[in-house]
Scaffold this motif. Structure first.
Motif, PDB file in Angstrom:
ATOM      1  N   GLN A 187       0.963 -45.856-112.029  1.00  0.00           N
ATOM      2  CA  GLN A 187      -0.260 -46.066-111.250  1.00  0.00           C
ATOM      3  C   GLN A 187      -0.143 -45.492-109.837  1.00  0.00           C
ATOM      4  O   GLN A 187      -0.658 -44.421-109.558  1.00  0.00           O
ATOM      5  N   VAL A 188       0.505 -46.214-108.922  1.00  0.00           N
ATOM      6  CA  VAL A 188       0.624 -45.773-107.532  1.00  0.00           C
ATOM      7  C   VAL A 188       2.108 -45.687-107.172  1.00  0.00           C
ATOM      8  O   VAL A 188       2.873 -46.613-107.421  1.00  0.00           O
ATOM      9  N   LEU A 189       2.506 -44.580-106.581  1.00  0.00           N
ATOM     10  CA  LEU A 189       3.916 -44.359-106.270  1.00  0.00           C
ATOM     11  C   LEU A 189       4.396 -45.334-105.194  1.00  0.00           C
ATOM     12  O   LEU A 189       3.724 -45.568-104.201  1.00  0.00           O
ATOM     13  N   ASN A 190       5.585 -45.911-105.409  1.00  0.00           N
ATOM     14  CA  ASN A 190       6.240 -46.693-104.366  1.00  0.00           C
ATOM     15  C   ASN A 190       7.714 -46.309-104.339  1.00  0.00           C
ATOM     16  O   ASN A 190       8.200 -45.551-105.181  1.00  0.00           O
ATOM     17  N   HIS A 191       8.437 -46.818-103.355  1.00  0.00           N
ATOM     18  CA  HIS A 191       9.843 -46.423-103.182  1.00  0.00           C
ATOM     19  C   HIS A 191      10.668 -46.776-104.410  1.00  0.00           C
ATOM     20  O   HIS A 191      11.551 -46.003-104.825  1.00  0.00           O
ATOM     21  N   HIS A 192      10.392 -47.920-105.008  1.00  0.00           N
ATOM     22  CA  HIS A 192      11.176 -48.407-106.147  1.00  0.00           C
ATOM     23  C   HIS A 192      11.060 -47.450-107.333  1.00  0.00           C
ATOM     24  O   HIS A 192      12.071 -47.036-107.913  1.00  0.00           O
ATOM     25  N   THR A 193       9.830 -47.094-107.703  1.00  0.00           N
ATOM     26  CA  THR A 193       9.651 -46.205-108.853  1.00  0.00           C
ATOM     27  C   THR A 193      10.033 -44.767-108.519  1.00  0.00           C
ATOM     28  O   THR A 193      10.560 -44.045-109.374  1.00  0.00           O
ATOM     29  N   ALA A 194       9.799 -44.349-107.268  1.00  0.00           N
ATOM     30  CA  ALA A 194      10.191 -42.989-106.869  1.00  0.00           C
ATOM     31  C   ALA A 194      11.696 -42.804-106.978  1.00  0.00           C
ATOM     32  O   ALA A 194      12.169 -41.722-107.355  1.00  0.00           O
ATOM     33  N   SER A 195      12.468 -43.851-106.673  1.00  0.00           N
ATOM     34  CA  SER A 195      13.927 -43.748-106.759  1.00  0.00           C
ATOM     35  C   SER A 195      14.402 -43.538-108.187  1.00  0.00           C
ATOM     36  O   SER A 195      15.524 -43.072-108.421  1.00  0.00           O
ATOM     37  N   LEU A 196      13.549 -43.858-109.167  1.00  0.00           N
ATOM     38  CA  LEU A 196      13.900 -43.693-110.581  1.00  0.00           C
ATOM     39  C   LEU A 196      13.266 -42.445-111.197  1.00  0.00           C
ATOM     40  O   LEU A 196      13.356 -42.244-112.411  1.00  0.00           O
TER      41      LEU A 196
END
Length: 230
Positions: A187-196
């Motif tokens: 859905q919306v990019l955040n630091h947690h998902t971007a790191s993966l």
């Protein structure tokens, strides 16, 4: 451009391209949270997001955050952790608990009781699913979301021990791909998902993926209750 007010007796949504640019992706307001409306929304690339004190707000942001097969990123430190992780990871063992714990945030939450009850109904119809992370007999992390053909729309995740939500996502990613999964929607990019390894793609590209995958089927045992390997 005026925002579409949804008709309580209709499950039609405007096309995502009609969403506002500010706030990014706001498309419609109103309606209810019935399983039929939620299913119609997800099949068009739309999801609800609103505070418990608000009427339902429906979104389709541009760009859209996704994890594309083959692009999952696991850093060196996390790889070391995974070799000796203390967790057991399961599918669909505790959906209601996962949603409840996702809602427990100090900064407040959009996952009110109405949302929790609505996604529980989606789970009962086989459309919403959870991944649980256990330490001994205690649930310490997990995620939940909605399956749309061979695409999975992640809704929320939580972690009460080190890397628990990351372990949930990594284990699910491999399980999902083995069963024919084609795309993870964040859905919306955040630091947690971007790191993966999550990245942003134009909404138009996401909608093309969605139309291609939404009528396909995963292997039928994908969502059976089971233990996952990392």
């Amino acid at each position: 451009m005026p925002i579409t007010q949804l008709d309580i007796d209709s499950y039609d949504f405007p096309h995502p391209k009609e969403a506002l640019t500010e706030p990014n992706g706001l498309l419609a307001v109103g309606g209810d949270l019935s399983a039929k409306r939620l299913n119609a929304a997800y099949h068009q690339g739309i999801f609800p997001w609103f505070l418990p004190s608000e009427v339902p707000l429906w979104w389709s942001p541009d760009p859209r955050a996704v994890i594309i097969p083959g692009e999952l990123h696991i850093g060196r430190t996390l790889r070391r952790f995974l070799r000796n992780h203390p967790y057991r990871i399961t599918v669909n063992h505790a959906f209601e608990q996962v949603v409840y714990f996702c809602a427990q945030r100090q900064e407040g939450t959009w996952i009110g009781r109405d949302i929790q009850q609505s996604y529980q109904k989606l789970h009962q119809t086989g459309q919403a699913h959870s991944i649980e992370v256990w330490h001994n007999e205690r649930i310490v992390g997990g995620l939940y979301g909605v399956s749309v053909g061979t695409l999975f729309c992640g809704e929320s995740m939580f972690s009460r021990m080190e890397n628990a939500s990351k372990c949930a996502l990594i284990a699910f990613y491999h399980h999902f791909l083995r069963h024919g999964g084609k795309l993870l929607d964040c859905q919306v990019l955040n630091h947690h998902t971007a790191s993966l390894g999550a990245k942003e793609i134009p909404r138009e590209e996401f909608i093309r993926y969605l139309y291609r995958f939404r009528n396909r089927s995963l292997r039928p045992d994908c969502w059976s209750q089971q233990v996952l390997e990392l």
